[in-house]
Each structure stands twice: as structure tokens, then as C-alpha cells.
Design a protein around this motif. Structure first.
Motif, PDB file in Angstrom:
ATOM      1  N   VAL A  87      17.082  28.343  22.345  1.00  0.00           N
ATOM      2  CA  VAL A  87      16.509  29.765  22.877  1.00  0.00           C
ATOM      3  C   VAL A  87      17.071  30.394  21.376  1.00  0.00           C
ATOM      4  O   VAL A  87      17.726  31.242  21.687  1.00  0.00           O
ATOM      5  CB  VAL A  87      16.918  29.974  24.045  1.00  0.00           C
ATOM      6  CG1 VAL A  87      16.157  31.444  23.745  1.00  0.00           C
ATOM      7  CG2 VAL A  87      16.289  29.192  25.497  1.00  0.00           C
ATOM      8  N   ILE A  88      16.512  30.839  20.739  1.00  0.00           N
ATOM      9  CA  ILE A  88      17.071  31.860  19.542  1.00  0.00           C
ATOM     10  C   ILE A  88      15.547  32.539  19.707  1.00  0.00           C
ATOM     11  O   ILE A  88      14.574  32.724  19.168  1.00  0.00           O
ATOM     12  CB  ILE A  88      16.750  31.394  18.541  1.00  0.00           C
ATOM     13  CG1 ILE A  88      17.616  29.519  18.386  1.00  0.00           C
ATOM     14  CG2 ILE A  88      16.942  31.867  16.565  1.00  0.00           C
ATOM     15  CD1 ILE A  88      17.075  28.421  16.708  1.00  0.00           C
ATOM     16  N   GLY A  89      16.738  33.965  19.479  1.00  0.00           N
ATOM     17  CA  GLY A  89      15.963  35.086  19.470  1.00  0.00           C
ATOM     18  C   GLY A  89      14.188  35.036  20.212  1.00  0.00           C
ATOM     19  O   GLY A  89      13.360  35.383  20.219  1.00  0.00           O
ATOM     20  N   GLY A  90      15.281  34.552  21.565  1.00  0.00           N
ATOM     21  CA  GLY A  90      13.723  34.919  22.899  1.00  0.00           C
ATOM     22  C   GLY A  90      12.946  33.182  22.655  1.00  0.00           C
ATOM     23  O   GLY A  90      12.193  33.285  23.799  1.00  0.00           O
ATOM     24  N   ILE A  91      12.965  32.875  21.261  1.00  0.00           N
ATOM     25  CA  ILE A  91      11.673  31.733  21.263  1.00  0.00           C
ATOM     26  C   ILE A  91      13.341  30.166  21.559  1.00  0.00           C
ATOM     27  O   ILE A  91      14.109  30.131  21.524  1.00  0.00           O
ATOM     28  CB  ILE A  91      11.473  31.417  19.989  1.00  0.00           C
ATOM     29  CG1 ILE A  91      11.012  32.932  19.745  1.00  0.00           C
ATOM     30  CG2 ILE A  91      10.506  29.944  19.359  1.00  0.00           C
ATOM     31  CD1 ILE A  91       9.515  32.752  20.396  1.00  0.00           C
ATOM     32  N   GLY A  92      12.203  29.235  22.343  1.00  0.00           N
ATOM     33  CA  GLY A  92      12.627  28.023  22.818  1.00  0.00           C
ATOM     34  C   GLY A  92      12.046  26.779  21.961  1.00  0.00           C
ATOM     35  O   GLY A  92      10.939  26.582  21.641  1.00  0.00           O
ATOM     36  N   VAL A  93      13.245  26.091  21.895  1.00  0.00           N
ATOM     37  CA  VAL A  93      12.965  24.604  20.734  1.00  0.00           C
ATOM     38  C   VAL A  93      13.315  23.741  21.516  1.00  0.00           C
ATOM     39  O   VAL A  93      15.046  23.418  22.374  1.00  0.00           O
ATOM     40  CB  VAL A  93      13.300  25.064  19.200  1.00  0.00           C
ATOM     41  CG1 VAL A  93      13.221  23.645  19.188  1.00  0.00           C
ATOM     42  CG2 VAL A  93      13.136  26.087  18.885  1.00  0.00           C
ATOM     43  N   THR A  94      12.963  22.446  22.638  1.00  0.00           N
ATOM     44  CA  THR A  94      13.314  21.273  22.581  1.00  0.00           C
ATOM     45  C   THR A  94      12.835  20.418  21.520  1.00  0.00           C
ATOM     46  O   THR A  94      11.807  20.317  20.814  1.00  0.00           O
ATOM     47  CB  THR A  94      12.329  21.406  23.724  1.00  0.00           C
ATOM     48  OG1 THR A  94      10.932  21.025  24.021  1.00  0.00           O
ATOM     49  CG2 THR A  94      13.157  21.806  24.734  1.00  0.00           C
ATOM     50  N   ARG A  95      13.638  19.571  21.542  1.00  0.00           N
ATOM     51  CA  ARG A  95      13.966  17.983  20.413  1.00  0.00           C
ATOM     52  C   ARG A  95      13.932  16.517  21.701  1.00  0.00           C
ATOM     53  O   ARG A  95      15.909  16.525  22.073  1.00  0.00           O
ATOM     54  CB  ARG A  95      14.680  18.499  19.243  1.00  0.00           C
ATOM     55  CG  ARG A  95      13.492  19.501  18.216  1.00  0.00           C
ATOM     56  CD  ARG A  95      15.284  18.772  17.355  1.00  0.00           C
ATOM     57  NE  ARG A  95      15.723  20.410  17.368  1.00  0.00           N
ATOM     58  CZ  ARG A  95      16.573  21.691  17.743  1.00  0.00           C
ATOM     59  NH1 ARG A  95      15.617  22.183  17.605  1.00  0.00           N
ATOM     60  NH2 ARG A  95      17.873  22.117  18.107  1.00  0.00           N
ATOM     61  N   VAL A  96      12.984  16.251  22.092  1.00  0.00           N
ATOM     62  CA  VAL A  96      13.390  14.849  22.700  1.00  0.00           C
ATOM     63  C   VAL A  96      12.747  13.454  21.852  1.00  0.00           C
ATOM     64  O   VAL A  96      11.637  13.467  21.136  1.00  0.00           O
ATOM     65  CB  VAL A  96      12.905  15.144  23.873  1.00  0.00           C
ATOM     66  CG1 VAL A  96      13.394  16.581  24.799  1.00  0.00           C
ATOM     67  CG2 VAL A  96      11.251  15.552  23.921  1.00  0.00           C
ATOM     68  N   THR A  97      13.926  12.706  22.307  1.00  0.00           N
ATOM     69  CA  THR A  97      13.417  11.637  21.547  1.00  0.00           C
ATOM     70  C   THR A  97      12.764  10.423  23.011  1.00  0.00           C
ATOM     71  O   THR A  97      14.117  10.522  23.947  1.00  0.00           O
ATOM     72  CB  THR A  97      14.681  10.184  20.965  1.00  0.00           C
ATOM     73  OG1 THR A  97      14.898  11.948  19.875  1.00  0.00           O
ATOM     74  CG2 THR A  97      14.340   9.236  20.391  1.00  0.00           C
ATOM     75  N   LEU A  98      11.819  10.210  22.321  1.00  0.00           N
ATOM     76  CA  LEU A  98      11.602   9.456  23.827  1.00  0.00           C
ATOM     77  C   LEU A  98      10.685   7.995  23.785  1.00  0.00           C
ATOM     78  O   LEU A  98       9.841   7.897  22.723  1.00  0.00           O
ATOM     79  CB  LEU A  98      10.430  10.519  25.133  1.00  0.00           C
ATOM     80  CG  LEU A  98      10.244  11.998  25.353  1.00  0.00           C
ATOM     81  CD1 LEU A  98       8.620  11.954  25.990  1.00  0.00           C
ATOM     82  CD2 LEU A  98      11.767  11.975  26.019  1.00  0.00           C
ATOM     83  N   ARG A  99      11.098   7.095  25.002  1.00  0.00           N
ATOM     84  CA  ARG A  99      10.163   5.596  25.311  1.00  0.00           C
ATOM     85  C   ARG A  99       9.183   6.193  26.192  1.00  0.00           C
ATOM     86  O   ARG A  99       9.358   6.235  27.226  1.00  0.00           O
ATOM     87  CB  ARG A  99      11.309   4.511  25.133  1.00  0.00           C
ATOM     88  CG  ARG A  99      10.903   3.438  25.239  1.00  0.00           C
ATOM     89  CD  ARG A  99      11.845   2.741  25.827  1.00  0.00           C
ATOM     90  NE  ARG A  99      10.531   1.170  25.943  1.00  0.00           N
ATOM     91  CZ  ARG A  99      10.416   1.570  27.561  1.00  0.00           C
ATOM     92  NH1 ARG A  99      10.530   2.540  28.328  1.00  0.00           N
ATOM     93  NH2 ARG A  99       9.890   0.020  28.320  1.00  0.00           N
ATOM     94  N   VAL A 100       8.469   5.873  25.215  1.00  0.00           N
ATOM     95  CA  VAL A 100       6.579   6.026  25.880  1.00  0.00           C
ATOM     96  C   VAL A 100       6.029   4.495  26.409  1.00  0.00           C
ATOM     97  O   VAL A 100       6.128   3.711  25.321  1.00  0.00           O
ATOM     98  CB  VAL A 100       5.583   6.670  25.114  1.00  0.00           C
ATOM     99  CG1 VAL A 100       6.628   8.358  25.628  1.00  0.00           C
ATOM    100  CG2 VAL A 100       5.178   6.529  23.983  1.00  0.00           C
TER     101      VAL A 100
END
Length: 138
Positions: A87-100
Motif C-alpha cells: 500500500v503506497i500513498g493509499g493505493i494498493g498493489v498485489t502481485r500474485v503468481t497463480l497456477r490456474v
């Protein structure tokens, strides 16, 4: 859906918008994808969201939801292989690696994907404003 203006993020409710609640939102979003819960997915996506796919094409919210509503994309498994949350300056970032695993237009798919999602605060919690998915080489 009303989002919190960026100018007011200095007074943002950090009890509602922090890495803990962002992790929870990412968990619920993945569950909604696995359940093909179009209503939940709709609530997670900002009206102006754009998703850039592995081929570089970009789709909007209506097109993304249509793929789920028509059951063109159905996931039977989502295995998370890694996650970073900021969470940077109120903005969220998610980075996920998924096997689908699932089907796309009736064809079986099994892939490892890296997703980056940009989340913003809204009245109903974190919502996705932008997302990108890339195929991870085996």
C-alpha cells in the motif's frame, strides 16, 4: 460505486485500507474467480477497470464480466505460488503468481500466470482499477 478521491487519501481510514485488508481482498477476489461468482467479481471491479491480458490486448469491465457470465472461462483450480502486497500513498498493489486450471471456450487450460492488480479505496472496500496478467514460462 464511489471511490475515494486521491486528494483525500492523506486522511484515509488506515483501519480499512492497509496491507491486511488488501490481502483479504485478494483472497476474496481469487475465491470469486474460482466460484465464477459474477456478482462478487462485479463488486471487486471499478467501473473504469482495464485488464491487459498475456497477448497485450486490453478489455474493460463489461467484457471481463461477460467471459465469466457466459462461462467462457471456468476455473477449477487456483494455486497461489507467491504474493507481494503493498500500500503506497493509499493505493494498493498485489502481485500474485497463480497456477490456474480450467477451461477457456471449452478448451482445457493449465498455466502459471503472474498478475499485477492495482487497487483503490472505495465505499465497499478495495476495488481493482487496473490489472495485468502474464504467462510465466514453464
Amino acid at each position: 460505486m464511489i471511490t475515494v478521491p486521491l486528494a483525500t487519501l492523506g486522511g484515509m481510514d488506515t483501519d480499512r485500507f492497509n496491507t491486511t485488508t488488501l490481502n483479504e481482498a485478494e483472497n476474496r477476489f481469487q475465491a470469486a474467480m474460482l466460484d465464477n461468482d459474477v456478482s462478487a467479481l462485479d463488486a471487486f471491479l471499478h467501473d473504469e477497470v482495464r485488464f491487459t491480458g498475456p497477448d497485450g490486448s486490453t478489455i474493460d469491465k463489461a467484457a471481463d464480466l461477460a467471459v465469466h457470465r457466459s462461462r467462457t472461462l471456468l476455473l477449477s483450480e487456483i494455486d497461489e505460488l507467491g504474493r507481494e502486497v503493498q500500500v503506497i500513498g493509499g493505493i494498493g498493489v498485489t502481485r500474485v503468481t497463480l497456477r490456474v486450471v480450467g477451461t477457456l471456450a471449452g478448451d482445457k487450460i493449465e498455466a502459471t500466470m503472474a498478475y499485477t492488480r492495482t487497487w483503490i479505496p472505495a465505499d465497499n472496500g478495495w476495488v481493482i482499477a487496473a490489472a495485468h496478467g502474464s504467462l510465466v514460462a514453464p
